[in-house]
Design a protein around this motif. Structure first.
Motif, PDB file in Angstrom:
ATOM      1  N   GLY A   1      -8.130  -5.572   6.024  1.00 15.96           N
ATOM      2  CA  GLY A   1      -7.349  -4.361   6.239  1.00 15.96           C
ATOM      3  C   GLY A   1      -5.897  -4.578   5.892  1.00 15.96           C
ATOM      4  O   GLY A   1      -5.474  -5.691   5.558  1.00 15.96           O
ATOM      5  N   LYS A   2      -5.157  -3.512   5.981  1.00 18.42           N
ATOM      6  CA  LYS A   2      -3.717  -3.590   5.740  1.00 18.42           C
ATOM      7  C   LYS A   2      -2.989  -3.536   7.079  1.00 18.42           C
ATOM      8  O   LYS A   2      -3.581  -3.234   8.127  1.00 18.42           O
ATOM      9  N   ILE A   3      -1.700  -3.818   7.025  1.00 18.57           N
ATOM     10  CA  ILE A   3      -0.874  -3.772   8.221  1.00 18.57           C
ATOM     11  C   ILE A   3      -0.311  -2.355   8.355  1.00 18.57           C
ATOM     12  O   ILE A   3       0.489  -1.925   7.532  1.00 18.57           O
ATOM     13  N   TYR A   4      -0.740  -1.647   9.374  1.00 17.93           N
ATOM     14  CA  TYR A   4      -0.343  -0.252   9.565  1.00 17.93           C
ATOM     15  C   TYR A   4       1.019  -0.167  10.241  1.00 17.93           C
ATOM     16  O   TYR A   4       1.285  -0.866  11.218  1.00 17.93           O
ATOM     17  N   ASP A   5       1.880   0.727   9.757  1.00 12.46           N
ATOM     18  CA  ASP A   5       3.003   1.193  10.552  1.00 12.46           C
ATOM     19  C   ASP A   5       2.635   2.574  11.083  1.00 12.46           C
ATOM     20  O   ASP A   5       1.552   3.097  10.799  1.00 12.46           O
ATOM     21  N   VAL A   6       3.533   3.172  11.872  1.00 14.64           N
ATOM     22  CA  VAL A   6       3.152   4.431  12.509  1.00 14.64           C
ATOM     23  C   VAL A   6       2.957   5.552  11.493  1.00 14.64           C
ATOM     24  O   VAL A   6       2.154   6.474  11.725  1.00 14.64           O
TER      25      VAL A   6
ATOM     26  N   ILE B   1      -0.562   5.274  10.510  1.00 14.00           N
ATOM     27  CA  ILE B   1      -1.420   5.749  11.596  1.00 14.00           C
ATOM     28  C   ILE B   1      -1.479   7.274  11.610  1.00 14.00           C
ATOM     29  O   ILE B   1      -2.554   7.876  11.703  1.00 14.00           O
ATOM     30  N   ALA B   2      -0.319   7.896  11.504  1.00 13.93           N
ATOM     31  CA  ALA B   2      -0.242   9.355  11.642  1.00 13.93           C
ATOM     32  C   ALA B   2      -0.966  10.098  10.532  1.00 13.93           C
ATOM     33  O   ALA B   2      -1.355  11.260  10.708  1.00 13.93           O
ATOM     34  N   THR B   3      -1.171   9.451   9.393  1.00 13.82           N
ATOM     35  CA  THR B   3      -1.812  10.122   8.253  1.00 13.82           C
ATOM     36  C   THR B   3      -3.207   9.571   7.950  1.00 13.82           C
ATOM     37  O   THR B   3      -3.818   9.970   6.958  1.00 13.82           O
ATOM     38  N   ASP B   4      -3.696   8.688   8.793  1.00 13.74           N
ATOM     39  CA  ASP B   4      -4.972   8.036   8.507  1.00 13.74           C
ATOM     40  C   ASP B   4      -6.147   8.949   8.886  1.00 13.74           C
ATOM     41  O   ASP B   4      -6.209   9.446  10.020  1.00 13.74           O
ATOM     42  N   PRO B   5      -7.097   9.184   7.972  1.00 13.72           N
ATOM     43  CA  PRO B   5      -8.197  10.105   8.268  1.00 13.72           C
ATOM     44  C   PRO B   5      -9.136   9.607   9.360  1.00 13.72           C
ATOM     45  O   PRO B   5      -9.750  10.402  10.068  1.00 13.72           O
ATOM     46  N   HIS B   6      -9.243   8.259   9.503  1.00 10.46           N
ATOM     47  CA  HIS B   6     -10.138   7.743  10.543  1.00 10.46           C
ATOM     48  C   HIS B   6      -9.563   8.013  11.929  1.00 10.46           C
ATOM     49  O   HIS B   6     -10.304   8.372  12.853  1.00 10.46           O
ATOM     50  N   TYR B   7      -8.255   7.833  12.095  1.00  6.92           N
ATOM     51  CA  TYR B   7      -7.623   8.188  13.367  1.00  6.92           C
ATOM     52  C   TYR B   7      -7.917   9.638  13.721  1.00  6.92           C
ATOM     53  O   TYR B   7      -8.227   9.973  14.870  1.00  6.92           O
ATOM     54  N   ARG B   8      -7.784  10.512  12.725  1.00  2.00           N
ATOM     55  CA  ARG B   8      -8.022  11.935  12.963  1.00  2.00           C
ATOM     56  C   ARG B   8      -9.480  12.212  13.308  1.00  2.00           C
ATOM     57  O   ARG B   8      -9.788  12.967  14.240  1.00  2.00           O
TER      58      ARG B   8
END
Length: 396
Positions: free
Chosen positions: A315-320, A323-330
């Motif tokens: 994976g990659k290193i996420y910043d916020v 996170i805010a635009t990631d489809p899996h989070y949604r």
């Protein structure tokens, strides 16, 4: 829909992070949380980090689903009201220094006698007993004493702290576990409550995996290792052609062989000395060099495409912003769209853990200071004149 903690009333006497985070989790699954705050100032968290219209946006997350009551716990009349609230509560949560509540006539012995069914969570830096009990202890101190700070950062450099108050949050999680166990015990044993003693440093220490056994058997003092995972290989962050880093965990035996095939090193995949973790750890520098040489030839996106196709954890290193635009989070409802009191849109973290039959919910926004004082005190039988007199004296 029925919620797991419907009918459970929680009296939150704590402030800032550890105690309030524990009650937030309970509130999300149905508990009625009455949050007691000092008149005039409220919980200091209201002014922490970035403010919108004078109030922390963190507050919107930490205090959702709660009711706010202002009450001066240093005033005898305020203490009497707190005891009356505790008499009707199932759970009391506090994170003052040990002895503070006893000085206000709100200690465990007093409240337990008043309400034998009561479950009380006490969170402090060092616990309610022991030679350090009276020392001030915030999360960062617990993280250091618990062993985490020593392991954070690059070898030979100043140990760094984790970028969030992880010690407080770990204590809150241990506290919630304790509360649920105590409530279960109460149901089984005829309604008897108990006190839960959670120390910040112990909550961190409980996460330290093999740290103590390795020291006791081998005399090994684990040191900071930067981005790698000591004793488990290969698992590291590898720079890609575009300067970004890929996190690759090729430490499972079959995963390692697939990884070596992807990076075009069948010789390493077939090497019997690398078949298991102990052999790979002995050759970790050689393995990291081989993987790093491959990632340096590809962009991060290309690296992740190759590894995902081969079913290798990466994976990659996420910043916020990621996170805010990631489809899996949604898709997992880990980002909730809400509004602040003035209608300003705000995104808040989703609810965990995810129960399929009785999921947690966000039912109300974080309260304004003292928003529910009249409502709650009226339920205790205090009429308008009594509340007005208390307000005049600054008790509420």
């Amino acid at each position: 829909m029925a919620r797991p903690l419907d009918g459970i009333r929680v009296l939150e006497l704590g402030q800032l992070i550890a105690g309030p985070f524990a009650s937030r989790l309970l509130a999300e699954f149905g508990a009625d949380v009455i949050k007691v705050e000092p008149p005039g100032t409220g919980d200091p968290l209201r002014k922490w980090r970035m403010l919108h219209d004078g109030t922390s946006v963190w507050w919107a997350s930490q205090s959702r689903n709660k009711r706010s009551v202002t009450l001066d716990l240093r005033d005898p009349e305020g203490q009497d009201i707190a005891r009356r609230l505790a008499a009707e509560a199932d759970v009391v949560i506090e994170n003052f220094r040990p002895g503070a509540l006893e000085g206000w006539g709100l200690g465990w012995d007093t409240l337990h006698e008043l309400n034998p069914r009561l479950v009380m969570l006490r969170v402090s830096g060092y616990g309610q007993t022991g030679p350090y009990r009276d020392l001030p202890g915030f999360g960062v101190i617990g993280e250091a004493m618990g062993g985490l700070r020593h392991l954070s950062g690059e070898p030979g450099r100043t140990p760094v702290r984790v970028g969030v108050s992880i010690g407080d949050s770990l204590a809150a999680l241990h506290g919630v576990i304790g509360i649920l166990l105590a409530l279960r015990h109460r149901d089984q044993q005829g309604g008897q409550g108990q006190m839960i003693d959670v120390a910040l440093y112990e909550s961190v220490f409980n996460m330290m995996e093999s740290l103590l056994p390795e020291y006791s058997v081998f005399g090994a003092v684990r040191q900071a290792a930067g981005s790698s995972l000591p004793g488990i290989a290969p698992s590291n962050a590898y720079r890609c052609r575009d300067g970004k880093f890929a996190l690759i965990a090729g430490n499972g035996d079959s995963i390692f062989r697939r990884l070596m095939e992807v990076i075009e090193r069948p010789d390493l995949a077939a090497d019997p000395t690398l078949a298991q973790n102990d052999g790979r750890v002995a050759n970790v520098e050689r393995l990291d060099a081989a993987i790093g040489a491959w990632t340096a030839q590809h962009s991060l996106e290309e690296v992740l495409d190759h590894l995902n196709e081969a079913r290798i954890p990466a994976g990659k290193i996420y910043d916020v912003a990621d996170i805010a635009t990631d489809p899996h989070y949604r898709a997992r409802e880990m980002i909730l769209d809400s509004t602040l009191d003035d209608g300003t849109p705000v995104q808040l973290p989703g609810v965990l853990p995810k129960l399929d039959a009785t999921p947690g919910t966000v039912r109300s926004r974080a309260p304004t200071l003292g928003q529910h004082t009249d409502e709650v005190l009226a339920s205790l039988g205090l009429d308008d004149a009594q509340r007005a007199a208390l307000r005049e004296r600054g008790v509420i």
